[in-house]
Design an enzyme around this catalytic site. Structure first.
Site, mmCIF file in Angstrom:
data_model
loop_
_atom_site.group_PDB
_atom_site.id
_atom_site.type_symbol
_atom_site.label_atom_id
_atom_site.label_comp_id
_atom_site.label_asym_id
_atom_site.label_seq_id
_atom_site.Cartn_x
_atom_site.Cartn_y
_atom_site.Cartn_z
ATOM 1 N N GLY A 37 8.581 1.451 3.025
ATOM 2 C CA GLY A 37 7.357 2.143 3.402
ATOM 3 C C GLY A 37 6.139 1.772 2.579
ATOM 4 O O GLY A 37 5.102 2.437 2.662
ATOM 5 N N GLU A 88 0.310 9.780 8.855
ATOM 6 C CA GLU A 88 1.492 8.969 9.177
ATOM 7 C C GLU A 88 1.722 8.869 10.675
ATOM 8 O O GLU A 88 1.636 9.881 11.393
ATOM 9 C CB GLU A 88 2.712 9.612 8.501
ATOM 10 C CG GLU A 88 3.606 8.632 7.822
ATOM 11 C CD GLU A 88 2.881 7.781 6.785
ATOM 12 O OE1 GLU A 88 2.462 6.651 7.116
ATOM 13 O OE2 GLU A 88 2.747 8.245 5.646
ATOM 14 N N ARG A 94 0.834 -1.215 0.000
ATOM 15 C CA ARG A 94 0.000 0.000 0.000
ATOM 16 C C ARG A 94 0.862 1.255 0.000
ATOM 17 O O ARG A 94 2.037 1.224 0.326
ATOM 18 C CB ARG A 94 -0.923 0.035 1.222
ATOM 19 C CG ARG A 94 -0.210 0.050 2.573
ATOM 20 C CD ARG A 94 -0.130 1.414 3.199
ATOM 21 N NE ARG A 94 0.691 1.410 4.404
ATOM 22 C CZ ARG A 94 1.965 1.743 4.416
ATOM 23 N NH1 ARG A 94 2.580 2.078 3.322
ATOM 24 N NH2 ARG A 94 2.649 1.729 5.555
ATOM 25 N N SER A 141 4.906 -1.376 2.720
ATOM 26 C CA SER A 141 4.296 -2.492 3.449
ATOM 27 C C SER A 141 4.531 -3.862 2.854
ATOM 28 O O SER A 141 3.611 -4.681 2.785
ATOM 29 C CB SER A 141 2.785 -2.270 3.566
ATOM 30 O OG SER A 141 2.548 -1.509 4.661
ATOM 31 N N SER A 142 5.767 -4.138 2.459
ATOM 32 C CA SER A 142 6.066 -5.491 1.983
ATOM 33 C C SER A 142 5.867 -6.487 3.123
ATOM 34 O O SER A 142 5.370 -7.600 2.913
ATOM 35 C CB SER A 142 7.493 -5.570 1.446
ATOM 36 O OG SER A 142 8.435 -5.345 2.470
ATOM 37 N N ASN A 181 14.639 -1.152 7.832
ATOM 38 C CA ASN A 181 13.832 -2.258 8.362
ATOM 39 C C ASN A 181 13.372 -1.909 9.771
ATOM 40 O O ASN A 181 14.187 -1.728 10.672
ATOM 41 C CB ASN A 181 14.649 -3.562 8.348
ATOM 42 C CG ASN A 181 13.804 -4.732 8.823
ATOM 43 O OD1 ASN A 181 13.434 -4.792 9.994
ATOM 44 N ND2 ASN A 181 13.488 -5.638 7.933
ATOM 45 N N ASP A 228 -1.738 -1.167 7.636
ATOM 46 C CA ASP A 228 -1.236 -1.907 6.475
ATOM 47 C C ASP A 228 -2.049 -3.176 6.228
ATOM 48 O O ASP A 228 -2.408 -3.498 5.095
ATOM 49 C CB ASP A 228 0.240 -2.282 6.691
ATOM 50 C CG ASP A 228 1.075 -1.080 7.091
ATOM 51 O OD1 ASP A 228 0.573 0.047 6.950
ATOM 52 O OD2 ASP A 228 2.211 -1.275 7.551
HETATM 53 P P1 ADP Z 1 8.084 -2.550 4.755
HETATM 54 O O1 ADP Z 1 7.972 -1.077 4.962
HETATM 55 O O2 ADP Z 1 8.301 -2.897 3.323
HETATM 56 O O3 ADP Z 1 6.966 -3.313 5.387
HETATM 57 P P2 ADP Z 1 9.842 -3.787 6.740
HETATM 58 O O4 ADP Z 1 11.250 -3.404 7.023
HETATM 59 O O5 ADP Z 1 8.860 -3.706 7.830
HETATM 60 O O6 ADP Z 1 9.430 -2.945 5.490
HETATM 61 O O7 ADP Z 1 9.831 -5.301 6.204
HETATM 62 C C1 ADP Z 1 10.681 -5.718 5.171
HETATM 63 C C2 ADP Z 1 10.944 -7.210 5.343
HETATM 64 O O8 ADP Z 1 9.845 -7.971 4.785
HETATM 65 C C3 ADP Z 1 12.172 -7.693 4.569
HETATM 66 O O9 ADP Z 1 13.362 -7.485 5.294
HETATM 67 C C4 ADP Z 1 11.865 -9.171 4.403
HETATM 68 O O10 ADP Z 1 12.179 -9.896 5.578
HETATM 69 C C5 ADP Z 1 10.331 -9.177 4.226
HETATM 70 N N1 ADP Z 1 10.055 -9.190 2.779
HETATM 71 C C6 ADP Z 1 9.812 -8.150 1.951
HETATM 72 N N2 ADP Z 1 9.659 -8.567 0.660
HETATM 73 C C7 ADP Z 1 9.800 -9.914 0.683
HETATM 74 C C8 ADP Z 1 9.760 -10.950 -0.310
HETATM 75 N N3 ADP Z 1 9.565 -10.668 -1.599
HETATM 76 N N4 ADP Z 1 9.936 -12.210 0.095
HETATM 77 C C9 ADP Z 1 10.169 -12.494 1.392
HETATM 78 N N5 ADP Z 1 10.225 -11.590 2.363
HETATM 79 C C10 ADP Z 1 10.051 -10.312 2.029
HETATM 80 P P1 NG1 Z 2 5.506 0.607 7.088
HETATM 81 O O1 NG1 Z 2 6.822 0.553 7.731
HETATM 82 O O2 NG1 Z 2 5.413 1.667 6.114
HETATM 83 O O3 NG1 Z 2 5.051 -0.697 6.533
HETATM 84 C C1 NG1 Z 2 4.534 1.254 9.561
HETATM 85 C C2 NG1 Z 2 3.453 0.536 10.366
HETATM 86 C C3 NG1 Z 2 2.080 1.191 10.162
HETATM 87 C C4 NG1 Z 2 2.137 2.695 10.398
HETATM 88 C C5 NG1 Z 2 3.273 3.298 9.555
HETATM 89 C C6 NG1 Z 2 3.480 4.776 9.812
HETATM 90 C C7 NG1 Z 2 3.650 -1.887 10.726
HETATM 91 C C8 NG1 Z 2 3.404 -3.232 10.170
HETATM 92 N N1 NG1 Z 2 3.342 -0.842 9.950
HETATM 93 O O4 NG1 Z 2 4.358 1.008 8.193
HETATM 94 O O5 NG1 Z 2 1.135 0.571 11.041
HETATM 95 O O6 NG1 Z 2 2.286 2.990 11.763
HETATM 96 O O7 NG1 Z 2 4.528 2.655 9.819
HETATM 97 O O8 NG1 Z 2 2.335 5.504 9.498
HETATM 98 O O9 NG1 Z 2 4.131 -1.757 11.838
#
Ligand code: ADP
Ligand code: NG1
Length: 466
Positions: free
Chosen positions: A132, A38, A32, A134-135, A222, A179
């Site tokens: 950011g 935020e 997303r 939301s992977s 991360n 997310d």
């Molecule tokens: P985001 O803002 O994208 O949610 P996070 O730092 O919270 O970032 O999470 C990223 C983590 O999600 C990666 O370090 C990895 O462990 C996991 N991840 C993201 N993309 C993939 C993928 N394609 N396959 C497996 N794990 C993934």
């Molecule tokens: P990101 O890091 O962009 O996936 C995180 C939080 C959200 C929200 C935003 C800031 C998780 C899974 N996601 O999102 O709930 O607080 O930061 O607005 O913790």
């Protein structure tokens, strides 16, 4: 759709060569972009995201044994297997499979199941990680939906979102639920206002004369591997308690800034005035917080902070370890005034944004852009969740035609989102590309996805055949 179909076919082929069989079904959950709102979901306030086209796809085959086998199309993410009835999530190492296990465990616990059969899963994601978008939540939600489907159980989208929001916290971050909610509740063609307690999503029609453009700063952050995020959650919780105490409320039960407003029955603007009266702009030490609340340092650590926010002190996983960690504890400072100011003003901007979209005055795009710009300034100066690259990118986007531009998601790296008049889109993309991405030191692993226009996409779903 043809792109998705091609990915599904490749996934099927790879699944076959990995596990020697054909997947029984596939699940997709989108990432997303948060347009505005935020760091306020975990304070109880509404946010305004839309799903993006990029997603997590999982091919699945239930098996007779108790083994859960996970593989990934990206060699960066190694194979993993475990017993489906002994799920351990290591908070100290946010390895990719742990996000899958969060979704799996959330569903397992929801139904109180202890004798699950295993499955083979192959994951394919194209959401830029730690940017950011939301992977991580897309993976948690996809895994949750995979598990419900294997079990043959039924849950509503709202229930799925709530379970996955809760279970992603097993990784160690205290996110608010935006997310997971948009990943399940998104609908093509519309952004959503997501409200909490109770969770619901309302359509927000974005203006037709503008395009939303995502630009990746190429700085990864991360959340689970650093303490920035949880420290902000903790500061908001402390600010809520100090404000509640100042207004004579029963502060020990209060966790979120929204609860203070609801209990006082005042407007967001009035809350901003209360912050001025009750909190000071200079940072608070833990000792001062304790004095204000009339509690000891030990009570602050053990009774006020949650296990995940306690970890933010020094990366220690148990209270016992943390109590030994006095140095990290005493160097911590809490910017309660600044964090509360950001939260209440950002919550107000979300409501104004929605109202402008509904009323659609002639200068809609400019008004929305102004709110997005204000949001970025507040994230940068009051919430301190930006970084030099994001600030530079936001400036470049504004210089080349964006009416508004801001960091999106948790920040400290990751992406910006900009509102660009539709007739300026092609020159905007070309100029921003030249100004930001033509430098050789930018990490362009996800080059094709570093700068792109996006439209509201659909939510998570199950496919039976590829
Ligand atoms: P985001 O803002 O994208 O949610 P996070 O730092 O919270 O970032 O999470 C990223 C983590 O999600 C990666 O370090 C990895 O462990 C996991 N991840 C993201 N993309 C993939 C993928 N394609 N396959 C497996 N794990 C993934
Ligand atoms: P990101 O890091 O962009 O996936 C995180 C939080 C959200 C929200 C935003 C800031 C998780 C899974 N996601 O999102 O709930 O607080 O930061 O607005 O913790």
């Amino acid at each position: 759709m043809p792109v998705l179909f091609d990915r599904l076919m490749k996934l099927k082929e790879m699944f076959n060569s990995k596990f020697g069989s054909i997947p029984k079904f596939y699940v997709r959950a989108p990432g997303r972009v948060n347009i505005i709102g935020e760091h306020i979901d975990y304070c109880g306030y509404s946010v305004l995201p839309m799903a993006v086209e990029q997603d997590m796809l999982i091919a699945v085959e239930p098996v007779e044994t108790q083994t859960l086998q996970l593989a990934n199309t990206n060699p960066l993410y190694p194979d993993f297997s475990t017993n489906a009835n002994n799920i351990q999530i290591d908070k100290t190492k946010p390895l990719w499979h742990n996000y899958f296990l969060c979704g799996f465990k959330g569903i397992q616990e929801h139904f109180g199941l202890s004798n699950l059969t295993g499955m083979n899963c192959l994951v394919d994601g194209n959401i830029p990680p730690s940017s950011g978008l939301s992977s991580s939540s897309a993976l948690v939600c996809c895994a949750g939906l995979v598990t419900v489907t294997v079990l043959g159980m039924n849950l509503s989208k709202v229930e799925l979102a709530e379970i996955c929001a809760k279970s992603e916290r097993y990784i160690g971050t205290e996110g608010g639920g935006m997310d997971q909610s948009i990943s399940f509740l998104a609908e093509e063609g519309t952004a959503k206002l997501i409200e909490f307690s109770p969770l619901r999503a309302t359509d927000v029609k974005l203006p037709s004369g503008a395009v939303f453009v995502i630009a990746n700063s190429c700085v990864e952050m991360n959340k689970a591997a650093t303490s920035h995020f949880n420290i902000r959650v903790m500061e908001c919780r402390l600010a809520a308690k100090l404000l509640a105490k100042y207004k004579g409320l029963q502060w020990d039960k209060i966790l979120r800034l929204e609860e203070v407003q609801a209990k006082l029955g005042v407007s967001l603007e009035e809350m901003l005035g209360i912050v001025e009266d009750a909190l000071h702009p200079s940072p608070y030490s833990p000792e001062e917080v304790c004095r204000c609340l009339g509690i000891s340092l030990q009570e602050l650590r053990t009774q006020v902070l949650s296990p995940n926010t306690q970890n933010a002190f020094c990366g220690k996983t148990t209270i016992k370890q943390m109590l030994k960690c006095d140095t990290s504890f005493s160097v911590l400072i809490f910017k309660l005034y600044q964090r509360a100011k950001h939260v209440y003003s950002e919550a107000a901007r979300v409501l104004q944004f929605k109202k402008i979209c509904e009323e659609a005055p002639d200068n809609t795009v400019q008004l929305l852009g102004d709110l997005m710009n204000q949001s970025h300034v507040s994230c940068r100066d009051m919430y301190e969740c930006s970084c030099p690259e994001l600030d530079q990118l936001v400036d470049i986007c504004r210089k080349f035609g964006a009416q508004g531009s801001r960091l999106t998601g948790a920040g400290w790296g990751g992406c910006t989102v900009s509102i660009v008049p539709a007739d300026k889109l092609s020159s905007f993309l070309a100029n921003v590309h030249e100004a930001y991405y033509q430098r050789s030191d930018r990490n362009l692993t996800f080059e094709k996805q570093s700068l792109f226009a996006t439209k509201p996409g659909g939510g998570a779903l199950v496919f039976l055949e590829a």
